[in-house]
Every structure is written in structure tokens, then in C-alpha cells.
Design a protein around this motif. Structure first.
Motif, PDB file in Angstrom:
ATOM      1  N   ILE A 259     -33.937  36.927  19.837  1.00  0.00           N
ATOM      2  CA  ILE A 259     -34.465  35.599  20.171  1.00  0.00           C
ATOM      3  C   ILE A 259     -35.345  35.238  18.978  1.00  0.00           C
ATOM      4  N   LYS A 260     -34.913  34.245  18.213  1.00  0.00           N
ATOM      5  CA  LYS A 260     -35.549  33.961  16.925  1.00  0.00           C
ATOM      6  C   LYS A 260     -36.387  32.690  16.969  1.00  0.00           C
ATOM      7  N   ASP A 261     -37.590  32.808  16.424  1.00  0.00           N
ATOM      8  CA  ASP A 261     -38.455  31.651  16.173  1.00  0.00           C
ATOM      9  C   ASP A 261     -38.696  30.780  17.406  1.00  0.00           C
ATOM     10  N   LEU A 262     -39.059  31.414  18.504  1.00  0.00           N
ATOM     11  CA  LEU A 262     -39.453  30.680  19.705  1.00  0.00           C
ATOM     12  C   LEU A 262     -40.852  30.131  19.444  1.00  0.00           C
ATOM     13  N   LEU A 263     -40.957  28.832  19.288  1.00  0.00           N
ATOM     14  CA  LEU A 263     -42.217  28.191  18.912  1.00  0.00           C
ATOM     15  C   LEU A 263     -42.902  27.640  20.152  1.00  0.00           C
ATOM     16  N   LEU A 264     -44.076  28.196  20.463  1.00  0.00           N
ATOM     17  CA  LEU A 264     -44.833  27.778  21.645  1.00  0.00           C
ATOM     18  C   LEU A 264     -46.257  27.431  21.241  1.00  0.00           C
TER      19      LEU A 264
ATOM     20  N   ASN B 274     -58.689  24.542  21.432  1.00  0.00           N
ATOM     21  CA  ASN B 274     -57.496  23.841  20.959  1.00  0.00           C
ATOM     22  C   ASN B 274     -56.293  24.773  20.942  1.00  0.00           C
ATOM     23  N   GLN B 275     -55.179  24.275  21.474  1.00  0.00           N
ATOM     24  CA  GLN B 275     -53.959  25.068  21.440  1.00  0.00           C
ATOM     25  C   GLN B 275     -53.458  25.202  20.005  1.00  0.00           C
ATOM     26  N   GLN B 276     -52.814  26.325  19.739  1.00  0.00           N
ATOM     27  CA  GLN B 276     -52.233  26.581  18.428  1.00  0.00           C
ATOM     28  C   GLN B 276     -50.780  27.002  18.596  1.00  0.00           C
ATOM     29  N   ASP B 277     -50.020  26.824  17.532  1.00  0.00           N
ATOM     30  CA  ASP B 277     -48.639  27.287  17.528  1.00  0.00           C
ATOM     31  C   ASP B 277     -48.605  28.798  17.376  1.00  0.00           C
ATOM     32  N   VAL B 278     -47.665  29.417  18.072  1.00  0.00           N
ATOM     33  CA  VAL B 278     -47.309  30.810  17.831  1.00  0.00           C
ATOM     34  C   VAL B 278     -45.787  30.866  17.741  1.00  0.00           C
ATOM     35  N   ARG B 279     -45.301  31.724  16.875  1.00  0.00           N
ATOM     36  CA  ARG B 279     -43.858  31.901  16.702  1.00  0.00           C
ATOM     37  C   ARG B 279     -43.502  33.297  17.181  1.00  0.00           C
ATOM     38  N   ILE B 280     -42.608  33.362  18.159  1.00  0.00           N
ATOM     39  CA  ILE B 280     -42.258  34.631  18.798  1.00  0.00           C
ATOM     40  C   ILE B 280     -40.833  35.020  18.418  1.00  0.00           C
ATOM     41  N   ASN B 281     -40.691  36.269  17.989  1.00  0.00           N
ATOM     42  CA  ASN B 281     -39.385  36.839  17.704  1.00  0.00           C
ATOM     43  C   ASN B 281     -39.224  38.106  18.520  1.00  0.00           C
ATOM     44  N   VAL B 282     -38.108  38.192  19.210  1.00  0.00           N
ATOM     45  CA  VAL B 282     -37.800  39.349  20.049  1.00  0.00           C
ATOM     46  C   VAL B 282     -36.479  39.926  19.578  1.00  0.00           C
ATOM     47  N   CYS B 283     -36.445  41.229  19.422  1.00  0.00           N
ATOM     48  CA  CYS B 283     -35.203  41.937  19.142  1.00  0.00           C
ATOM     49  C   CYS B 283     -35.101  43.027  20.200  1.00  0.00           C
ATOM     50  N   LEU B 284     -33.946  43.116  20.862  1.00  0.00           N
ATOM     51  CA  LEU B 284     -33.775  44.109  21.916  1.00  0.00           C
ATOM     52  C   LEU B 284     -32.367  44.661  21.896  1.00  0.00           C
ATOM     53  N   THR B 285     -32.208  45.827  22.480  1.00  0.00           N
ATOM     54  CA  THR B 285     -30.875  46.404  22.642  1.00  0.00           C
ATOM     55  C   THR B 285     -30.647  46.706  24.122  1.00  0.00           C
TER      56      THR B 285
ATOM     57  N   GLU C  76     -42.446  40.478  17.773  1.00  0.00           N
ATOM     58  CA  GLU C  76     -43.333  40.100  16.677  1.00  0.00           C
ATOM     59  C   GLU C  76     -43.789  38.677  16.925  1.00  0.00           C
ATOM     60  N   ILE C  77     -45.090  38.478  16.883  1.00  0.00           N
ATOM     61  CA  ILE C  77     -45.643  37.140  17.096  1.00  0.00           C
ATOM     62  C   ILE C  77     -46.464  36.748  15.878  1.00  0.00           C
ATOM     63  N   ASP C  78     -46.123  35.599  15.343  1.00  0.00           N
ATOM     64  CA  ASP C  78     -46.828  35.028  14.195  1.00  0.00           C
ATOM     65  C   ASP C  78     -47.798  33.969  14.660  1.00  0.00           C
ATOM     66  N   LYS C  79     -48.957  33.970  14.033  1.00  0.00           N
ATOM     67  CA  LYS C  79     -49.950  32.915  14.228  1.00  0.00           C
ATOM     68  C   LYS C  79     -50.048  32.180  12.884  1.00  0.00           C
ATOM     69  N   PRO C  80     -49.320  31.059  12.766  1.00  0.00           N
ATOM     70  CA  PRO C  80     -49.306  30.340  11.490  1.00  0.00           C
ATOM     71  C   PRO C  80     -50.701  29.879  11.077  1.00  0.00           C
ATOM     72  N   HIS C  81     -50.957  29.967   9.783  1.00  0.00           N
ATOM     73  CA  HIS C  81     -52.187  29.459   9.163  1.00  0.00           C
ATOM     74  C   HIS C  81     -53.457  30.106   9.717  1.00  0.00           C
ATOM     75  N   ALA C  82     -53.347  31.338  10.202  1.00  0.00           N
ATOM     76  CA  ALA C  82     -54.528  32.037  10.722  1.00  0.00           C
ATOM     77  C   ALA C  82     -55.467  32.451   9.592  1.00  0.00           C
ATOM     78  N   LEU C  83     -54.901  32.660   8.421  1.00  0.00           N
ATOM     79  CA  LEU C  83     -55.699  33.038   7.254  1.00  0.00           C
ATOM     80  C   LEU C  83     -55.501  32.010   6.145  1.00  0.00           C
ATOM     81  N   ARG C  84     -56.566  31.722   5.479  1.00  0.00           N
ATOM     82  CA  ARG C  84     -56.492  30.828   4.341  1.00  0.00           C
ATOM     83  C   ARG C  84     -55.584  31.454   3.279  1.00  0.00           C
ATOM     84  N   TYR C  85     -54.730  30.655   2.700  1.00  0.00           N
ATOM     85  CA  TYR C  85     -53.786  31.058   1.658  1.00  0.00           C
ATOM     86  C   TYR C  85     -52.605  31.875   2.167  1.00  0.00           C
ATOM     87  N   ALA C  86     -52.520  32.122   3.451  1.00  0.00           N
ATOM     88  CA  ALA C  86     -51.379  32.861   3.998  1.00  0.00           C
ATOM     89  C   ALA C  86     -50.603  31.962   4.950  1.00  0.00           C
TER      90      ALA C  86
END
Length: 126
Positions: free
Chosen positions: A14-19, A32-43, A103-113
Motif C-alpha cells: 500500500i503505497k503513499d497513503l496520504l492522510l 494543526n493537522q499535518q500530512d503523513v504518508r503511510i507505506n505498508v508492505c506485507l506478505t 513506514e510513516i513519513d512526516k513531511p517537512h518535519a525538519l528544516r532542509y529535509a
């Protein structure tokens, strides 16, 4: 016709589930709500799905995705580690799942990243 072995262990991604959710400990993150990007890999063992070709025989990844959306969207989490753990628990609630990584990404959580991410995985012996 060539003879070969086919693994019946299917990998589902399940790729790039943006919530949007409340994630963090600073006041602006709490308020304030923030975007998170969720990726799931399963077998899972897909042998029944392969042989029967019926939806009832397959792992319902749509149900898993809906459960993740329901749990994350608009909810509150202090730490990315906790959010990742809870999403992984939702995936592992489904007994056919043998192994999963979230794996969950928090976009723009760090400056320059572009983002910061946390990844956790679990497996079960069937």
C-alpha cells in the motif's frame, strides 16, 4: 512448457497513503493537522486466492486500508513511533498476514529535509 516453482507467498504494498492527523508535541503541531504518508508492505499465503480466483480467498487490503484511514485521519499522536506502532498493529490483526513493515513519513518535519520517517516491522509464525 517450462517447469518451475512459484512461491505462493504474495507481497502486497500500500503505497503513499496520504492522510492528515495531529502529530507532534509543539503547540502548532497539537493545534494543526499535518500530512503523513503511510507505506505498508506485507506478505501472506496467497495459495487459496491463486487457485480459487475468488475475492473471498484473498487478503482484503481494501479493508486494511480503510481501518488505517479510520484510525489515523484526524486522530492525535505525540510521537511518530507510536503512530507507526498502532498502524502496524492494525495490519497484524489480520491473521493471514505473515510479515509486515510500516513506514510513516512526516513531511517537512525538519528544516532542509523532505521528511522524517519511522519504520517498524513484525512477523508471525504460521
Amino acid at each position: 512448457m517450462a517447469v518451475y516453482d512459484v512461491s505462493q507467498l504474495a507481497t502486497v504494498r500500500i503505497k503513499d497513503l496520504l492522510l492528515r492527523t495531529y502529530i507532534g508535541i509543539k503547540d502548532e503541531e497539537i493545534n494543526n493537522q499535518q500530512d503523513v504518508r503511510i507505506n505498508v508492505c506485507l506478505t501472506y499465503d496467497a495459495s487459496d486466492a491463486i487457485h480459487r480466483n475468488e475475492i473471498e480467498s484473498a487478503l482484503n487490503y481494501r479493508t486494511i486500508t480503510k481501518q488505517i484511514i479510520h484510525h489515523v485521519d484526524g486522530n492525535r499522536f505525540a510521537l511518530l513511533e507510536r503512530l507507526t506502532h498502532e498502524v502496524l498493529a492494525i495490519v497484524m490483526e489480520h491473521q493471514p498476514v505473515c510479515w509486515a513493515r510500516v513506514e510513516i513519513d512526516k513531511p517537512h518535519a525538519l528544516r532542509y529535509a523532505e521528511s522524517v520517517s519511522v519504520s517498524l516491522e513484525a512477523h508471525r509464525d504460521h
